[in-house]
Design a protein around this motif. Sequence first.
Motif, mmCIF file in Angstrom:
data_model
loop_
_atom_site.group_PDB
_atom_site.id
_atom_site.type_symbol
_atom_site.label_atom_id
_atom_site.label_comp_id
_atom_site.label_asym_id
_atom_site.label_seq_id
_atom_site.Cartn_x
_atom_site.Cartn_y
_atom_site.Cartn_z
ATOM 1 N N ILE A 1 8.137 -50.739 -3.670
ATOM 2 C CA ILE A 1 8.167 -50.976 -5.116
ATOM 3 C C ILE A 1 8.392 -52.457 -5.414
ATOM 4 C CG2 ILE A 1 9.498 -50.538 -7.223
ATOM 5 C CD1 ILE A 1 9.862 -47.681 -6.313
ATOM 6 N N GLU B 1 5.873 -55.114 -7.262
ATOM 7 C CA GLU B 1 6.287 -55.944 -8.397
ATOM 8 C C GLU B 1 5.942 -57.410 -8.115
ATOM 9 O OE1 GLU B 1 7.558 -54.693 -11.134
ATOM 10 O OE2 GLU B 1 8.171 -56.526 -12.174
ATOM 11 N N LYS C 1 15.010 -61.106 -10.035
ATOM 12 C CA LYS C 1 16.020 -60.916 -11.076
ATOM 13 C C LYS C 1 16.151 -59.437 -11.415
ATOM 14 C CE LYS C 1 17.614 -62.263 -15.649
ATOM 15 N NZ LYS C 1 17.429 -63.012 -16.888
ATOM 16 N N SER C 2 15.013 -58.753 -11.509
ATOM 17 C CA SER C 2 15.117 -57.337 -11.856
ATOM 18 C C SER C 2 15.215 -56.430 -10.638
ATOM 19 C CB SER C 2 13.947 -56.925 -12.745
ATOM 20 O OG SER C 2 12.734 -57.074 -12.055
ATOM 21 N N ARG C 3 14.752 -56.868 -9.463
ATOM 22 C CA ARG C 3 14.690 -55.941 -8.325
ATOM 23 C C ARG C 3 15.753 -56.150 -7.259
ATOM 24 N NH1 ARG C 3 11.249 -51.666 -9.739
ATOM 25 N NH2 ARG C 3 9.922 -52.556 -11.330
ATOM 26 N N PRO D 1 18.972 -55.827 -7.375
ATOM 27 C CA PRO D 1 19.940 -54.732 -7.307
ATOM 28 C C PRO D 1 19.401 -53.517 -6.539
ATOM 29 C CG PRO D 1 19.836 -55.585 -9.526
ATOM 30 C CD PRO D 1 18.742 -56.249 -8.761
ATOM 31 N N SER D 2 18.106 -53.228 -6.717
ATOM 32 C CA SER D 2 17.534 -52.081 -5.999
ATOM 33 C C SER D 2 17.537 -52.346 -4.506
ATOM 34 C CB SER D 2 16.102 -51.823 -6.444
ATOM 35 O OG SER D 2 15.939 -52.105 -7.794
ATOM 36 N N THR E 1 22.846 -63.485 -12.476
ATOM 37 C CA THR E 1 21.403 -63.335 -12.668
ATOM 38 C C THR E 1 20.728 -64.632 -13.097
ATOM 39 O OG1 THR E 1 21.978 -62.458 -14.819
ATOM 40 C CG2 THR E 1 21.254 -60.885 -13.183
ATOM 41 N N GLU E 2 21.509 -65.549 -13.691
ATOM 42 C CA GLU E 2 20.911 -66.824 -14.091
ATOM 43 C C GLU E 2 20.290 -67.540 -12.893
ATOM 44 O OE1 GLU E 2 23.979 -65.931 -15.027
ATOM 45 O OE2 GLU E 2 24.431 -66.590 -17.075
ATOM 46 N N ASP F 1 16.850 -66.571 -12.385
ATOM 47 C CA ASP F 1 15.950 -67.224 -13.335
ATOM 48 C C ASP F 1 15.529 -68.591 -12.819
ATOM 49 O OD1 ASP F 1 15.790 -65.312 -15.306
ATOM 50 O OD2 ASP F 1 17.644 -65.950 -16.273
#
Lengths: 330, 414
Positions: free
Chosen positions: A10, A14, A267-269, A271-272, A289-290, A293
């Motif tokens: 996944i 992405e 940034k979004s993945r 954690p997974s 999370t910055e 970015d």
Amino acid sequence: MNSSIMTIIIVLCEAVRRGTPLLLGTTGEILNEKSGSLNLGVEGTMAVGAITGALLGLATSNLFLALLGAFVGGMFCGLIYAFLTITLKANQNVTGLAITIFGSGLCLFIGETLKDTKKFPSYTSEFYSEITGGGIPVLKDIPYIGQLLFSYNALVYIAILIALVVWIYITKTKSGLRMRASGENPASADSVGINVDAERYKNIVVGSGIMGLGGVYMALFINNGLWNTDWINGYGWIAVALVIFANWSSARAIGGSYVFGFLLALKSRMPSLASAFPSVLSWSTAIPTELFDALPFIVTMLVLIFSSIKKRKNSGAPTGLGLNYFREER
Amino acid sequence: MKKKITVLLTVLVMIVASLGIMSAFTGCTDTDDEFKVGVLHINPVTSTSGYTYAHQQGITYAQEELGLKKSQIIIKDSLPDDQTDLINAAIEELIAEGCNMIIGTSFGYMEEMQAYAKLYPEIIFSHGTGYLDTYGEGQNNNMNNYFGRIYQIRYLAGLVAGLTTETGNIGYVVARGTDTAECTSGVNAFTLGAQAVNPNVKVHVMILNSWFDPTNEKGFADTLIEDYDCDVITQHCDTEGPSSSAKAHGVYSIGYNSDMALAVADKGVERDPSVLTSVLWNWGAYYKVAIETAMKCFDEQGNFVSNEEWIKFGNYYGDYTKGLYELAPLSENCAEGAAEIVALVEAMMAKGTTEWDVFTNKALSFTKENGEYVVTQVDRQLKDNEGNDINNVTVANITGDMPYWVAGVEVHNN
């Protein structure tokens, strides 16, 4: 929670999804730079392609027309750039920046005006499932591999195809040689009868059209066709840096784009990934999370530093890059 | 030479065109002697959904209700929270244009507004969502702070989500983490609402650490759905991204700030059924009374008289009874009983917060008797997700200091 393998797949998907607009922007920029023009207008060109393509696509519910609109929108910006820098010999950097400001402003103007008057077209349900779904039927249902290789929208494959065609064009064809000559040493090219201005015009306009496709990808596939004031979100600037990362080769840019797509996806993945591999990656949950970015831009800086320290023998950078060609001063 | 001039002219035209585009969105100037209100917005004032839209709707409502002319409202928009220079310039322009009252709608304007409130005692300042004011002995008493118990509606949204989820996993895309009570109180109230009807529910939180990040607002929702098996997505951020992601994945969402059912609907469809409901502000309720009160501090020529009324008005913290917010109409996809249960709790909230409130050691429990839902209050100990007890939650906690998540919240990033 997915299995570890599925999580990786996944995340890789992405990375490909986010890397594709970079690939299109980079391929377009390579055409510009190889023919001798350092076009810093990628962000603006993508923005214009995004708005023309998305509007045409949403109004007609036709993906092909969306791509066509984006290509023409991008070409329009390319034409302005080429006219200013080649015909009028304006400074390339200034013109590129002007295109970025102009393009982003134009996109914002059109989008906001339409939103304001409630005329921004909404998608039909068929078009929505077309832009949010995608994939090659049957093949995409193969476990794991199907998802990894065959689950994307059409533009992902088109982008790879374009990058490969551009690579063959630049390295293997006669017209590619003429175009490279115009970028490396326009005076010599001119002396053997190559029309430098025409070569540059052609490549800037087509290259900008390809950037426009990257723009419409951001609008339709990254933002699901919903207007927001920052469709391109800095991806155009990353594309400019990616050209150096890929050493001016659009074939290498395919991998490079996905690497940067991966960085953008972190940034979004992250954690997974961290919950799929707690023993190796649990430290990552403490990272603000910055930082994610900033990551693509930090890597961009590192690439610039390393490429300037280590002057490669086989650097793909054209010698005449960024220099206008004055025939009279030959 | 001719070429150079043409180049210069072309570049100039392009730059002027872009600048003109930007300035087209900012307000106009007018200098007669009537009462003027200046407003600072974070996003373009032309937004048709989201945060600035909700505030601008409220300002327009107040303007119409109070019979003010359009020229009496001066708007400065597209002012990012962290751009101190832009914010200061905008406030100075408003003062130069003769504003008697300045309203700042975004959290980040707080310090700048307080500084100017101290410099200009004869201008009324009103700042939303923050915690600074200038009330007190020896101060100018001209700046208040306003916000509302939006957590009450979050609780209602939680009820809807808790009833509707099948996987028991709900995703929450939130702009900021434990440093911002506005966000944690929303997440916590939502979670308590979901738990009231679905004790085993888990709320998966991902923090953007940004108030404007459209790409990741959608991207985070993608992650929550694909990796954490969430089938209801809600948000405390500004764009339609999370609702759009939920729709694309065939799951449900709950919007915030504006009615996302309208925003993500297909052509020819009025409301998108994948959006269960939205948590909506009705800022007009505040702006009307605030502007009305501020006007009392000035005479008819717009000269400052006294800020007595403004002191009396004080900081504003509206609750359900003031009509400051509401839940958008429920979609057909909401679980059975959602509408009845929400109506029951709404009836309780309409009585004020003395009888029952969200962050107390009383939980609500719903049972069905003779085909009708009945609500009862049961004792429980409020706990955070590290197992510590939470007691005596005050208004000051909810607006300024709630550095924890309640039990049942699972935070996936930092």
